[in-house]
Design a protein around this motif. Structure first.
Motif, mmCIF file in Angstrom:
data_model
loop_
_atom_site.group_PDB
_atom_site.id
_atom_site.type_symbol
_atom_site.label_atom_id
_atom_site.label_comp_id
_atom_site.label_asym_id
_atom_site.label_seq_id
_atom_site.Cartn_x
_atom_site.Cartn_y
_atom_site.Cartn_z
ATOM 1 N N VAL A 151 17.476 -3.902 4.050
ATOM 2 C CA VAL A 151 18.003 -4.634 2.896
ATOM 3 C C VAL A 151 19.072 -3.771 2.244
ATOM 4 C CG1 VAL A 151 17.509 -5.803 0.722
ATOM 5 C CG2 VAL A 151 15.724 -5.631 2.463
ATOM 6 N N GLU A 152 20.277 -4.311 2.155
ATOM 7 C CA GLU A 152 21.361 -3.620 1.451
ATOM 8 C C GLU A 152 22.080 -4.646 0.589
ATOM 9 O OE1 GLU A 152 22.806 0.039 4.088
ATOM 10 O OE2 GLU A 152 23.057 -1.863 5.154
ATOM 11 N N GLN A 153 22.146 -4.364 -0.714
ATOM 12 C CA GLN A 153 22.782 -5.311 -1.621
ATOM 13 C C GLN A 153 23.590 -4.574 -2.677
ATOM 14 O OE1 GLN A 153 19.615 -7.611 -3.388
ATOM 15 N NE2 GLN A 153 19.147 -6.056 -4.901
ATOM 16 N N LEU A 154 24.355 -5.355 -3.453
ATOM 17 C CA LEU A 154 25.262 -4.760 -4.437
ATOM 18 C C LEU A 154 24.620 -4.629 -5.809
ATOM 19 C CD1 LEU A 154 28.108 -3.704 -5.025
ATOM 20 C CD2 LEU A 154 28.796 -6.057 -5.545
ATOM 21 N N ASN A 155 23.964 -5.699 -6.281
ATOM 22 C CA ASN A 155 23.437 -5.709 -7.642
ATOM 23 C C ASN A 155 21.963 -6.088 -7.670
ATOM 24 O OD1 ASN A 155 25.998 -5.261 -9.077
ATOM 25 N ND2 ASN A 155 26.542 -7.288 -8.309
ATOM 26 N N GLY A 156 21.134 -5.224 -8.255
ATOM 27 C CA GLY A 156 19.742 -5.575 -8.458
ATOM 28 C C GLY A 156 18.767 -4.597 -7.845
ATOM 29 N N SER A 157 17.487 -4.800 -8.164
ATOM 30 C CA SER A 157 16.412 -3.933 -7.700
ATOM 31 C C SER A 157 15.843 -4.416 -6.368
ATOM 32 C CB SER A 157 15.288 -3.882 -8.737
ATOM 33 O OG SER A 157 15.716 -3.271 -9.936
ATOM 34 N N ILE A 158 15.184 -3.499 -5.673
ATOM 35 C CA ILE A 158 14.483 -3.825 -4.431
ATOM 36 C C ILE A 158 13.082 -3.221 -4.527
ATOM 37 C CG2 ILE A 158 14.426 -3.610 -1.928
ATOM 38 C CD1 ILE A 158 17.458 -3.109 -2.012
ATOM 39 N N ASN A 159 12.068 -4.070 -4.483
ATOM 40 C CA ASN A 159 10.682 -3.622 -4.473
ATOM 41 C C ASN A 159 10.036 -4.050 -3.163
ATOM 42 O OD1 ASN A 159 11.133 -2.756 -7.057
ATOM 43 N ND2 ASN A 159 9.893 -4.320 -8.058
ATOM 44 N N VAL A 160 9.477 -3.095 -2.425
ATOM 45 C CA VAL A 160 8.826 -3.386 -1.155
ATOM 46 C C VAL A 160 7.388 -2.881 -1.233
ATOM 47 C CG1 VAL A 160 8.848 -3.037 1.340
ATOM 48 C CG2 VAL A 160 11.014 -3.174 0.083
ATOM 49 N N GLU A 161 6.433 -3.756 -0.902
ATOM 50 C CA GLU A 161 5.017 -3.400 -0.991
ATOM 51 C C GLU A 161 4.290 -3.811 0.281
ATOM 52 O OE1 GLU A 161 1.187 -3.943 -4.016
ATOM 53 O OE2 GLU A 161 3.112 -4.932 -4.452
ATOM 54 N N ALA A 162 3.422 -2.933 0.761
ATOM 55 C CA ALA A 162 2.619 -3.248 1.942
ATOM 56 C C ALA A 162 1.495 -4.210 1.561
ATOM 57 C CB ALA A 162 2.042 -1.971 2.540
ATOM 58 N N TYR A 163 1.159 -5.108 2.509
ATOM 59 C CA TYR A 163 0.033 -6.011 2.297
ATOM 60 C C TYR A 163 -0.641 -6.283 3.642
ATOM 61 C CZ TYR A 163 2.244 -10.354 4.075
ATOM 62 O OH TYR A 163 2.805 -11.327 4.870
ATOM 63 N N GLU A 164 -1.714 -7.063 3.640
ATOM 64 C CA GLU A 164 -2.516 -7.261 4.842
ATOM 65 C C GLU A 164 -1.989 -8.378 5.745
ATOM 66 O OE1 GLU A 164 -4.914 -5.275 5.780
ATOM 67 O OE2 GLU A 164 -4.641 -4.066 3.981
ATOM 68 N N GLY A 165 -0.949 -9.055 5.349
ATOM 69 C CA GLY A 165 -0.428 -10.161 6.140
ATOM 70 C C GLY A 165 0.390 -9.710 7.331
ATOM 71 N N SER A 166 0.880 -10.699 8.100
ATOM 72 C CA SER A 166 1.634 -10.414 9.327
ATOM 73 C C SER A 166 3.070 -10.921 9.273
ATOM 74 C CB SER A 166 0.920 -11.046 10.533
ATOM 75 O OG SER A 166 0.813 -12.449 10.367
ATOM 76 N N GLU A 167 3.520 -11.386 8.113
ATOM 77 C CA GLU A 167 4.885 -11.866 7.946
ATOM 78 C C GLU A 167 5.584 -11.040 6.872
ATOM 79 O OE1 GLU A 167 4.367 -16.575 9.086
ATOM 80 O OE2 GLU A 167 4.541 -16.012 6.972
ATOM 81 N N VAL A 168 6.902 -11.165 6.812
ATOM 82 C CA VAL A 168 7.683 -10.557 5.737
ATOM 83 C C VAL A 168 7.946 -11.640 4.699
ATOM 84 C CG1 VAL A 168 9.876 -9.491 5.103
ATOM 85 C CG2 VAL A 168 8.724 -8.831 7.238
#
Length: 271
Positions: A43-60
Motif C-alpha cells: 500500500v502506497e498513498q499520498l494522503n492519510g493513515s494506514i493501519n494494518v492488523e492481523a486477524y484469524e481470517g483468510s482474506e484481506v
C-alpha cells in the motif's frame, strides 16, 4: 482457482460519502490464491493513515474513512461569485491479488484516505504514505518495509523483520520474535527511535544521533570509538567525510541493526 483477481470499488452516492467523513466503511475483501500460506501486502498513498492488523481470517479486508478534500491551488484566484459548489463523491481505490500478493491502489490524490486493513498473521508488508497520516501495524509477522514522510510509524507485537524510515515523526517498534539473520534499519530525521527486541537478540549495532542521545538496557559490547572517514576523488575534487557512529555487539553479534536520527533520541530495549 484463479491466480489473479482485480477488485475495483467506486462510490457515487453523496450521502454515503458524507457519512464516510466520520464513519468507517468497508470497501472490499480480497480472497487469496493460497489461503493459509504467507502473503504480501503493498500500500502506497499520498494522503492519510494506514493501519494494518492481523486477524484469524483468510482474506484481506479493506475499510476506510475519508477526510476533507484539499483546496485546489488555483481556488483563491478564481471568481466564484454567483456560483454554487456541487459536491462530487467519486472514488478511485482498487485492489489486485496475484499469487498471494495483494496491492491496494489508491488514486485519491485530492482526498485524505485513512485505510484500515486486516490481513492473516503471516504477511509481509510494504507500506508508504506522505502527508496527514501515521502508519500502525499490529500483530503481523513477516518482512516489513515501512516509509512515512510527515507522520509516525508504530509496530506493535510484530514478528519477522522491519526496515522503517520517516522524516518527521517517531518510530516505535515492539517485536515478539525476529527473523534470524535478517538485517534491519530504523531512521528518522526529526523523531525518536524506540525499538524493543527479544532479550535473545544477536546483533551488530550501528547507531548515530546528531542532536540526541543513545540508550540501551542490553549488555552491549561497545567497539572502540573511531570516526568513519570516507575519501573521494571523483570529478577531480578531493573530498573527505568524517562520521562518528556508535558500534557494538549484542549477545556476541549477528546481523546488522542500524539506528539513525538527526534530531531525536535512540532507545534500544529488551523484553
Amino acid at each position: 482457482m484463479k491466480s489473479f483477481r482485480i477488485l475495483l470499488v467506486v462510490f457515487l452516492s453523496l450521502p454515503l460519502l458524507a457519512m464516510a467523513q466520520d464513519t468507517e466503511i468497508e470497501l472490499f475483501s480480497i480472497p487469496l490464491s493460497s489461503p493459509g500460506s504467507p502473503g504480501k501486502l503493498t500500500v502506497e498513498q499520498l494522503n492519510g493513515s494506514i493501519n494494518v492488523e492481523a486477524y484469524e481470517g483468510s482474506e484481506v479486508v479493506v475499510k476506510a474513512t475519508f477526510g476533507n478534500r484539499k483546496a485546489h491551488y488555483k481556488e483563491k484566484k478564481q471568481d466564484k461569485s454567483g456560483l454554487r459548489r456541487i459536491d462530487h463523491s467519486s472514488l478511485d481505490i482498487s485492489g489486485e491479488e496475484k499469487n498471494n500478493e495483494v496491492k491496494i491502489i489508491n488514486e485519491q490524490w485530492n482526498k485524505v484516505t485513512n485505510l484500515e486493513i486486516k490481513v492473516p498473521k503471516d504477511f509481509s508488508l510494504k507500506l508508504g504514505t506522505v502527508n496527514q497520516g501515521n502508519i500502525l501495524v499490529k500483530g503481523v509477522s513477516g518482512e516489513m518495509e515501512i516509509s512515512n514522510v510527515n507522520g509516525e510509524i508504530t509496530c506493535e507485537e510484530v514478528g519477522g523483520s522491519v526496515s522503517a524510515d520517516t522524516v518527521n515523526g517517531d518510530i516505535i517498534v515492539s517485536f515478539v520474535n525476529i527473523t534470524q539473520g535478517a538485517n534491519m534499519a530504523f531512521s528518522s530525521l526529526n523523531g525518536d527511535l524506540d525499538i524493543t527486541f527479544p532479550s535473545s537478540l544477536k546483533a551488530n549495532v550501528k547507531a548515530k544521533s546528531d542532536m540526541g542521545e543513545i540508550y540501551t538496557d542490553f549488555d552491549m559490547a561497545i567497539a572502540k570509538q573511531e570516526p568513519n572517514v570516507e575519501k573521494s576523488t571523483s570529478s577531480g575534487v578531493y573530498k573527505v567525510k568524517v562520521e562518528q557512529w556508535v558500534r557494538g555487539t549484542i549477545n556476541g553479534g549477528g546481523p546488522e541493526m542500524l539506528f539513525k536520527s538527526f534530531n531525536g533520541n535512540i532507545m534500544i530495549k529488551s523484553k
